[in-house]
Design a protein around this motif. Structure first.
Motif, PDB file in Angstrom:
ATOM      1  N   VAL A 142     -23.741   2.108  13.262  1.00 23.02           N
ATOM      2  CA  VAL A 142     -23.554   1.674  11.879  1.00 23.02           C
ATOM      3  C   VAL A 142     -22.092   1.337  11.617  1.00 23.02           C
ATOM      4  CG1 VAL A 142     -25.491   3.075  11.095  1.00 23.02           C
ATOM      5  CG2 VAL A 142     -23.168   4.030  11.042  1.00 23.02           C
ATOM      6  N   LYS A 143     -21.854   0.558  10.577  1.00 21.10           N
ATOM      7  CA  LYS A 143     -20.483   0.233  10.185  1.00 21.10           C
ATOM      8  C   LYS A 143     -19.932   1.383   9.365  1.00 21.10           C
ATOM      9  CE  LYS A 143     -17.622  -3.564   8.516  1.00 21.10           C
ATOM     10  NZ  LYS A 143     -17.592  -4.929   7.931  1.00 21.10           N
ATOM     11  N   VAL A 144     -18.725   1.829   9.722  1.00 25.69           N
ATOM     12  CA  VAL A 144     -18.108   3.001   9.117  1.00 25.69           C
ATOM     13  C   VAL A 144     -16.921   2.566   8.272  1.00 25.69           C
ATOM     14  CG1 VAL A 144     -16.973   5.215   9.570  1.00 25.69           C
ATOM     15  CG2 VAL A 144     -18.830   4.432  11.064  1.00 25.69           C
ATOM     16  N   ALA A 145     -16.862   3.073   7.050  1.00 21.47           N
ATOM     17  CA  ALA A 145     -15.707   2.830   6.183  1.00 21.47           C
ATOM     18  C   ALA A 145     -14.630   3.860   6.506  1.00 21.47           C
ATOM     19  CB  ALA A 145     -16.115   2.937   4.709  1.00 21.47           C
TER      20      ALA A 145
ATOM     21  N   THR B 168     -10.824  -6.508   9.820  1.00 23.72           N
ATOM     22  CA  THR B 168     -10.939  -5.045   9.707  1.00 23.72           C
ATOM     23  C   THR B 168     -10.331  -4.530   8.416  1.00 23.72           C
ATOM     24  OG1 THR B 168     -10.883  -4.755  12.116  1.00 23.72           O
ATOM     25  CG2 THR B 168     -10.274  -2.850  10.761  1.00 23.72           C
ATOM     26  N   PHE B 169      -9.149  -5.010   8.067  1.00 23.28           N
ATOM     27  CA  PHE B 169      -8.380  -4.383   6.985  1.00 23.28           C
ATOM     28  C   PHE B 169      -8.639  -5.011   5.627  1.00 23.28           C
ATOM     29  CE2 PHE B 169      -5.440  -3.254  10.569  1.00 23.28           C
ATOM     30  CZ  PHE B 169      -5.563  -1.874  10.436  1.00 23.28           C
ATOM     31  N   ALA B 170      -8.551  -4.163   4.609  1.00 21.42           N
ATOM     32  CA  ALA B 170      -8.450  -4.583   3.211  1.00 21.42           C
ATOM     33  C   ALA B 170      -7.389  -3.696   2.567  1.00 21.42           C
ATOM     34  CB  ALA B 170      -9.783  -4.450   2.494  1.00 21.42           C
ATOM     35  N   TYR B 171      -6.772  -4.208   1.518  1.00 17.40           N
ATOM     36  CA  TYR B 171      -5.591  -3.551   0.944  1.00 17.40           C
ATOM     37  C   TYR B 171      -5.770  -3.328  -0.544  1.00 17.40           C
ATOM     38  CZ  TYR B 171      -0.811  -3.669  -1.115  1.00 17.40           C
ATOM     39  OH  TYR B 171       0.322  -3.441  -1.859  1.00 17.40           O
ATOM     40  N   THR B 172      -5.562  -2.086  -0.982  1.00 17.59           N
ATOM     41  CA  THR B 172      -5.558  -1.748  -2.401  1.00 17.59           C
ATOM     42  C   THR B 172      -4.125  -1.604  -2.876  1.00 17.59           C
ATOM     43  OG1 THR B 172      -7.660  -0.550  -2.226  1.00 17.59           O
ATOM     44  CG2 THR B 172      -6.297  -0.092  -4.154  1.00 17.59           C
ATOM     45  N   ASN B 173      -3.773  -2.375  -3.886  1.00 22.33           N
ATOM     46  CA  ASN B 173      -2.449  -2.258  -4.500  1.00 22.33           C
ATOM     47  C   ASN B 173      -2.548  -1.326  -5.709  1.00 22.33           C
ATOM     48  OD1 ASN B 173      -0.581  -3.213  -6.853  1.00 22.33           O
ATOM     49  ND2 ASN B 173       0.457  -3.865  -4.992  1.00 22.33           N
ATOM     50  N   HIS B 174      -1.572  -0.430  -5.842  1.00 20.89           N
ATOM     51  CA  HIS B 174      -1.609   0.572  -6.911  1.00 20.89           C
ATOM     52  C   HIS B 174      -0.424   0.485  -7.866  1.00 20.89           C
ATOM     53  CE1 HIS B 174      -5.037   3.170  -5.773  1.00 20.89           C
ATOM     54  NE2 HIS B 174      -4.720   2.866  -4.515  1.00 20.89           N
ATOM     55  N   THR B 175       0.332  -0.611  -7.835  1.00 17.60           N
ATOM     56  CA  THR B 175       1.523  -0.611  -8.685  1.00 17.60           C
ATOM     57  C   THR B 175       1.865  -2.010  -9.154  1.00 17.60           C
ATOM     58  OG1 THR B 175       3.839   0.070  -8.837  1.00 17.60           O
ATOM     59  CG2 THR B 175       3.121  -0.861  -6.738  1.00 17.60           C
TER      60      THR B 175
ATOM     61  N   HIS C 223     -18.548  -5.703  -2.072  1.00 11.91           N
ATOM     62  CA  HIS C 223     -17.662  -6.851  -2.187  1.00 11.91           C
ATOM     63  C   HIS C 223     -16.555  -6.896  -1.129  1.00 11.91           C
ATOM     64  CE1 HIS C 223     -19.710  -7.763  -5.857  1.00 11.91           C
ATOM     65  NE2 HIS C 223     -19.267  -6.689  -6.476  1.00 11.91           N
ATOM     66  N   ILE C 224     -16.265  -5.767  -0.479  1.00 11.27           N
ATOM     67  CA  ILE C 224     -15.123  -5.731   0.450  1.00 11.27           C
ATOM     68  C   ILE C 224     -15.547  -5.292   1.848  1.00 11.27           C
ATOM     69  CG2 ILE C 224     -12.865  -4.675   0.904  1.00 11.27           C
ATOM     70  CD1 ILE C 224     -12.434  -4.463  -2.103  1.00 11.27           C
ATOM     71  N   TRP C 225     -16.216  -4.151   1.958  1.00 14.40           N
ATOM     72  CA  TRP C 225     -16.462  -3.575   3.275  1.00 14.40           C
ATOM     73  C   TRP C 225     -17.719  -4.089   3.961  1.00 14.40           C
ATOM     74  CZ3 TRP C 225     -15.865   1.983   0.938  1.00 14.40           C
ATOM     75  CH2 TRP C 225     -14.523   2.199   0.596  1.00 14.40           C
ATOM     76  N   GLN C 226     -18.689  -4.530   3.174  1.00 12.10           N
ATOM     77  CA  GLN C 226     -19.986  -4.943   3.728  1.00 12.10           C
ATOM     78  C   GLN C 226     -20.635  -3.796   4.513  1.00 12.10           C
ATOM     79  OE1 GLN C 226     -21.090  -8.075   2.762  1.00 12.10           O
ATOM     80  NE2 GLN C 226     -19.183  -8.001   1.594  1.00 12.10           N
TER      81      GLN C 226
END
Length: 833
Positions: A78-81, A367-374, A819-822
């Motif tokens: 399985v795909k793992v987050a 592989t990567f996605a990025y969350t911005n917090h600022t 929407h991001i990881w599938q």
């Protein structure tokens, strides 16, 4: 034989024989763990021993589910987050795990049989301080939700031996004490010495040609550190899924040098061990000195390198080719702290797995996605080129190459716009050259998300505007959420029971079902039950306040609460100025018609952040004066609650009547405390900043106290030329409050103590405190009037809880998955234990 014959209990309720057998087995396991793991027997066991034995018993049941989960994931590929975060403020674990496993009543009964009180045992548990604030609390909520919605997941971070400091207030000042969360050991982690990886630092690189005639790079490091895995199980709520938080501890490759020892140099013999283990010794040092910056960069690289090597190990164990890496894993970068992972995965794929650049880059971006917090440009991490060169020479080479190829793409997309090229480059060429880590994260990711609707909009319009122009399809929003398991069910059991009785228990797994509460908001009997629960929560907090700071608070006061990291943009000093103004008005007119109010503050200032420490000292000074003024009596009280953390939040969130979310519009990314307060029925006074915008939309404008400039108005005033003094000139109350501070009224006559704070406000005021003061004070008067109408306030409180469903972290995680990881949910079959 019928094993389900009702058996009378001591309380007169009925229990099946199978329930009795399960309860007996649970008690047996507690004693077994007490004896076999604690080395104690019941007659001599301390409360700490009983806590550990109970926790071991709960963990055993979690591990049975964890092994079933892992087996299932491995079997079906399985795909793992994978959630990469430098911070995980997971809070105390026992209470939440009991709730998730539906074992709370069983544990309570078992402990009662042994003469122990479960609530007392829950209080014993040390909280892992593995984060500084909201970022770490969010990461912990997301792990809880990942397991609850049955998504295969691993959280990756650092096992800090000493977490965020414990805070004392001594003579009004913050004093930091070492957070020794591991001093009694922890029952929740499992050391995995067989899962360890080497991480390189320093040294030099050289080009060479391999046997196939291809150009390769060899990195010869100056030193290596070994990262050892420590695992914590993460149990989903009333499901069989149990996921994993894997934290890395640094160790020396060779912990003892016999050659040095035999030569008589004992200290040199153990130096490598000491230096290596520093990497996971302490959470985020003060990064102003060069030594602090070096350690922080080393920590970030250390944990992402170990994590990526671990993911590759799992690929190998599954006998899957490395080319399928992005099909097996989705890796989320929680802010810029793990962004070096983009370059490290490239290194691992090119240098160690011998893939071509194009193959490696395709895998990395998928592989990567990025969350911005600022939204604060200064909070987007940068590292000086000399520092990067000395510590991570091979990574810097890869960053240069990614940047070169990327800038070629920028020039093709925007021909002739060299100013844009300079802005978007990974290398900041102005002044001391630096590597812009956010630019690396964005370029190496397939999606970039903000954490509230306004935040995501402002990201695209301001700090990340150039990237949004170039990659509009990558940018999206996922509004933050928090877990209702910890912040409602565990923190506020009285409210949880009332909700069960009123709308059914389904809300526990689907928080949108709280909408049904709206139909009861006007019901007189329900309102009275609501107020009774709130009174109990406020009485419990008042008791803790008295025990902690020695101030007696009548629970019928309006509890006005601002608890969060101390920072100028969060504007605790705006709140403080209003308190001074209100106090002055009461002194001038003791018969002034105001609702009795207790102002409660909490939060930590970064050890090197002197302005934030000065704000704490000001609040403490105000409290000292107000709480000891006989003219005021119980009209207003001011409390600074020390050492705000998850554990203290369990008491504070359910007791708050008013939630202060008063940051300068356009500065707060989202916030999560605002959501916890809303879920528990607090009303919000706030600006249109971060998730406040969506909270107001959900609760309704009539159930939210709005004040202050919008983000657009703030920018407009900044461009016009902001002059703070004009707001002082036009407000007698503001002028009086500032004068009292200047005259030493809250510093025991010391007129210089707050000089820096006052000068900052009067001559700069970067966060527009003075500009928003008058509107804030007027809004507080609206709060005062609303509180006077008990039925209206109760209805508003109920409506806030009723409309808080969208702020569940379950909803947020489902959006990430879709929407991001599938990634998809994986059902785990029931486990026999």
């Amino acid at each position: 034989m019928n094993n389900n014959i009702p058996v009378p209990t001591a309380t007169g309720s009925e229990k099946t024989a199978s329930d009795e057998a399960g309860s007996a087995a649970f008690q047996h396991d507690v004693v077994r763990n007490l004896v076999c793991r604690q080395g104690r027997y019941p007659d001599i066991a301390t409360a700490q021993d009983w806590y550990m034995a109970l926790a071991w018993t709960v963990r055993d049941r979690m591990l049975a589910r964890w092994t079933a989960s892992v087996q299932n994931y491995a079997l079906h590929h399985v795909k793992v987050a994978c959630y990469f975060s430098a911070e995980f403020l997971i809070g105390p674990q026992l209470g939440c795990n009991l709730i998730s496993l539906d074992l709370e009543s069983e544990a309570r009964e078992a402990m009662r049989a042994f003469g122990q009180d479960l609530d007392r045992l829950l209080e014993i548990e040390e909280e892992p301080g593995l984060g500084n604030g909201g970022l770490g609390r969010l990461a912990a909520c997301y792990l809880d939700s990942l397991a609850t919605v049955e998504i295969p997941a691993i959280g990756y971070g650092i096992r800090y031996e000493f977490g965020i400091f414990d805070q004392d207030i001594v003579d009004g000042w913050q004093v930091e004490r070492t957070d020794k969360w591991l001093k009694m050991g922890t029952p929740w982690e499992i050391c995995r010495p067989d899962i360890s990886f080497y991480v390189c630092f320093g040294g030099a690189t050289q080009m060479l040609t391999d046997e196939q005639g291809k150009l390769r790079v060899r990195w010869t490091p100056a030193r290596q550190v070994k990262g050892v895995a420590y695992d914590m199980p993460v149990q989903g709520y009333r499901v069989n899924t149990c996921n994993l938080l894997r934290l890395w501890k640094s160790e020396a490759v060779e912990s003892f040098d016999f050659e040095d020892f035999n030569a008589g140099d004992y200290y040199q013999a153990v130096e490598e061990k000491v230096v290596s283990e520093t990497l996971s010794k302490v959470l985020y040092p003060n990064d102003e000195p060069d030594s602090g910056k070096r350690l922080r960069l080393a920590q970030q690289y250390f944990f992402v390198s170990c994590s990526l090597q671990d993911m590759l190990r799992l690929m190998d164990a599954s006998h899957l080719p490395v080319e399928r890496f992005a099909d097996r894993f989705a890796a989320q970068l929680n802010d810029t702290h793990p962004s070096i992972a983009v370059a490290e995965l490239m290194r691992l794929l090119i240098d160690e797995r011998l893939l071509s650049w194009e193959e490696a880059w395709s895998i990395t971006q998928r592989t990567f996605a990025y969350t911005n917090h600022t939204l604060l440009p200064e909070a987007l991490e940068t590292w000086s080129l000399p520092l990067m060169q000395s510590m991570l020479p091979r990574l810097l080479e890869i960053i240069y190459e990614i940047n070169s190829r990327f800038l070629d793409e920028v020039r093709r997309t925007f021909p002739g716009d060299e100013a844009r090229v300079a802005r978007m480059s990974f290398i900041d060429e102005y002044g001391d050259k630096k590597v812009r880590m956010a630019h690396l994260a964005i370029t190496g990711s397939h999606h970039v998300n903000g954490v509230a609707a306004l935040h995501s909009e402002l990201l695209r319009e301001t700090v990340l505007h150039d990237f949004a122009d170039m990659y509009p399809e990558r940018f999206l929003n996922v509004t933050n959420g928090v877990t209702p398991r910890r912040f409602m069910m565990l923190s506020n059991p009285g409210l949880a029971r009332l909700l069960d009785a009123t709308i059914g228990a389904e809300w526990r797994s689907d928080l949108m079902r709280l909408n049904a509460l709206a139909a009861h908001a006007e019901d007189a009997a329900f309102q009275e039950a609501w107020r009774a629960i709130r009174r109990d929560s406020k009485a419990a907090l008042a008791a803790r306040i008295y025990k902690t700071v020695g101030i007696n608070i009548p629970p019928d006061m309006l509890f006005d609460v601002q608890v969060k990291r101390i920072h100028e943009y969060k504007r605790q000093h705006l709140n403080a100025l209003h308190i001074i103004s209100l106090y002055s008005r009461l002194r001038r007119n003791p018969s002034l018609d105001i609702a009795p109010r207790c102002f409660i503050f909490g939060g930590k200032a970064a050890p090197g952040y002197q302005m934030a420490k000065l704000i704490i000292r000001l609040i403490s000074g105000i409290a000292e004066v107000v709480n000891n003024d006989p003219v005021i009596e119980n009209r207003i009280k001011v409390i600074f609650y020390p050492d705000f953390n998850v554990k203290n939040g369990h008491y504070i969130y359910p007791a708050a009547d008013l939630s202060e979310q008063i940051s300068t519009a356009g500065k707060e990314a989202s916030g999560t405390g605002n959501m916890k307060f809303m879920m528990n029925g607090a009303l919000t006074i706030g600006t249109l900043d971060g998730a406040n915008v969506e909270i107001r939309e959900q609760a309704g404008a009539d159930n939210f106290f709005l004040f202050g400039m919008t983000a657009q108005q703030v920018e407009g005033l900044k461009h016009q030329g902001y002059r703070p003094a004009q707001y002082v000139e036009s407000s007698e109350d503001l002028r009086d409050a500032l004068d009292q501070i200047a005259q030493g009224c809250f510093s025991r006559g010391d007129k210089e103590m707050f000089r820096g704070l006052l000068d900052n406000l009067l001559y700069s005021d970067p966060f527009f405190v003075l500009a928003d003061f008058a509107d804030y004070a007027a809004c507080q008067e609206r709060v005062n009037q609303a509180w006077r109408d008990e039925k209206r306030w109760t209805r508003m409180s109920v409506m806030n809880t009723a409309q808080s469903g969208m702020f569940s972290s379950d909803r947020a995680i489902q959006e990430y998955c879709e929407h991001i990881w599938q990634t998809s949910a994986v059902k785990i079959d029931p486990v026999e234990f």
